[in-house]
Design a protein around this motif. Structure first.
Motif, short mmCIF file in Angstrom:
data_model
loop_
_atom_site.label_atom_id
_atom_site.label_comp_id
_atom_site.label_asym_id
_atom_site.label_seq_id
_atom_site.Cartn_x
_atom_site.Cartn_y
_atom_site.Cartn_z
N LEU A 14 0.83 -1.20 0.00
CA LEU A 14 0.00 0.00 0.00
C LEU A 14 0.87 1.25 0.00
CD1 LEU A 14 -2.96 0.88 0.15
CD2 LEU A 14 -2.76 0.91 2.63
N GLU A 15 1.92 1.19 0.80
CA GLU A 15 2.82 2.33 0.89
C GLU A 15 3.44 2.63 -0.47
OE1 GLU A 15 6.95 2.35 2.84
OE2 GLU A 15 5.57 2.87 4.46
N ARG A 16 3.86 1.57 -1.16
CA ARG A 16 4.44 1.78 -2.50
C ARG A 16 3.45 2.43 -3.43
NH1 ARG A 16 6.95 -3.24 -2.19
NH2 ARG A 16 5.31 -4.20 -3.43
N VAL A 17 2.21 1.97 -3.37
CA VAL A 17 1.16 2.52 -4.22
C VAL A 17 0.93 3.99 -3.88
CG1 VAL A 17 -1.30 2.43 -4.77
CG2 VAL A 17 0.01 0.32 -4.59
N ILE A 18 0.79 4.26 -2.58
CA ILE A 18 0.55 5.62 -2.14
C ILE A 18 1.69 6.53 -2.57
CG2 ILE A 18 0.43 7.12 -0.09
CD1 ILE A 18 -1.20 4.87 1.28
N LEU A 19 2.92 6.09 -2.32
CA LEU A 19 4.08 6.92 -2.68
C LEU A 19 4.13 7.15 -4.18
CD1 LEU A 19 6.80 5.38 -0.33
CD2 LEU A 19 5.50 7.49 0.00
N GLY A 20 3.81 6.11 -4.94
CA GLY A 20 3.81 6.24 -6.39
C GLY A 20 2.81 7.30 -6.85
N TYR A 21 1.62 7.26 -6.28
CA TYR A 21 0.58 8.22 -6.66
C TYR A 21 0.92 9.64 -6.23
CZ TYR A 21 -3.04 5.18 -8.53
OH TYR A 21 -3.77 4.34 -9.32
N LEU A 22 1.52 9.79 -5.07
CA LEU A 22 1.82 11.14 -4.59
C LEU A 22 2.79 11.85 -5.53
CD1 LEU A 22 2.24 10.72 -0.71
CD2 LEU A 22 0.32 11.75 -1.94
N GLU A 23 3.62 11.06 -6.21
CA GLU A 23 4.65 11.66 -7.04
C GLU A 23 4.14 12.19 -8.37
OE1 GLU A 23 7.84 8.90 -7.58
OE2 GLU A 23 8.34 8.94 -5.45
N VAL A 24 3.01 11.68 -8.80
CA VAL A 24 2.59 11.97 -10.16
C VAL A 24 1.38 12.89 -10.21
CG1 VAL A 24 1.90 10.95 -12.36
CG2 VAL A 24 3.40 9.69 -10.82
N CYS A 25 1.53 13.97 -10.93
CA CYS A 25 0.40 14.86 -11.17
C CYS A 25 -0.45 14.20 -12.25
CB CYS A 25 0.94 16.19 -11.65
SG CYS A 25 -0.32 17.23 -12.36
N ASP A 26 -1.76 14.05 -12.01
CA ASP A 26 -2.53 13.34 -13.04
C ASP A 26 -3.60 14.24 -13.64
OD1 ASP A 26 -5.28 11.65 -11.56
OD2 ASP A 26 -4.09 13.24 -10.67
N GLY A 27 -3.15 15.38 -14.14
CA GLY A 27 -4.08 16.26 -14.82
C GLY A 27 -4.66 17.28 -13.87
N PRO A 28 -5.33 18.26 -14.45
CA PRO A 28 -5.77 19.42 -13.68
C PRO A 28 -6.69 19.09 -12.51
CG PRO A 28 -6.49 19.57 -15.98
CD PRO A 28 -5.66 18.36 -15.87
N GLU A 29 -7.44 17.99 -12.61
CA GLU A 29 -8.38 17.72 -11.51
C GLU A 29 -7.74 16.94 -10.37
OE1 GLU A 29 -11.25 19.36 -11.41
OE2 GLU A 29 -10.39 20.17 -13.25
#
Length: 130
Positions: A14-29
């Motif tokens: 879960l931590e890996r997933v969370i960290l991965g998502y925090l790093e990436v901007c996924d569009g204006p919304e």
């Protein structure tokens, strides 16, 4: 408690997933990032005792995200930025509570060396939270 146990068992992944998502901007919304901040809040709430040892990693990721959001010159609307910063700040506050104030201590250095008002604002909220 059952959810807590499940989360604890999957915390590494879960931590890996969370960290991965925090790093990436996924569009204006920024739906993914906003969603993952929610998830992180729930995770901290449910896996309270397991959190202190994960502090350095999570703290770094949250601060980096706060910084990225603040410096982002892209198309992210102001309310979305505000929501991201708010979510990250909430996570820091929760982490601070479950680590008995360690986050406040770790953030002192960041605060004193940081010039950016918006980032300082987030840190101040954590430091003022009791």
């Amino acid at each position: 408690g059952r959810l807590g146990i499940l989360i604890a068992r999957h915390l590494k992944r879960l931590e890996r997933v969370i960290l991965g998502y925090l790093e990436v901007c996924d569009g204006p919304e920024e739906e993914a990032r906003l969603g993952i901040l929610e998830t992180l809040q729930r995770t901290i709430e449910h896996a309270w005792p397991r959190m202190p040892c994960r502090l350095p990693v999570l703290l770094k990721a949250l601060l980096k995200m706060i910084w990225d959001v603040h410096t982002d010159q892209g198309s992210t609307p102001e309310p979305v930025k505000a929501a991201l910063l708010q979510g990250a700040t909430e996570c820091l506050i929760l982490l601070d509570r479950c680590s008995e104030g360690q986050v406040k201590v770790l953030l002192e250095g960041v605060y004193s060396s940081c010039e950016e008002n918006r980032v300082r604002e987030c840190i101040r909220k954590v430091q003022e939270n009791t």
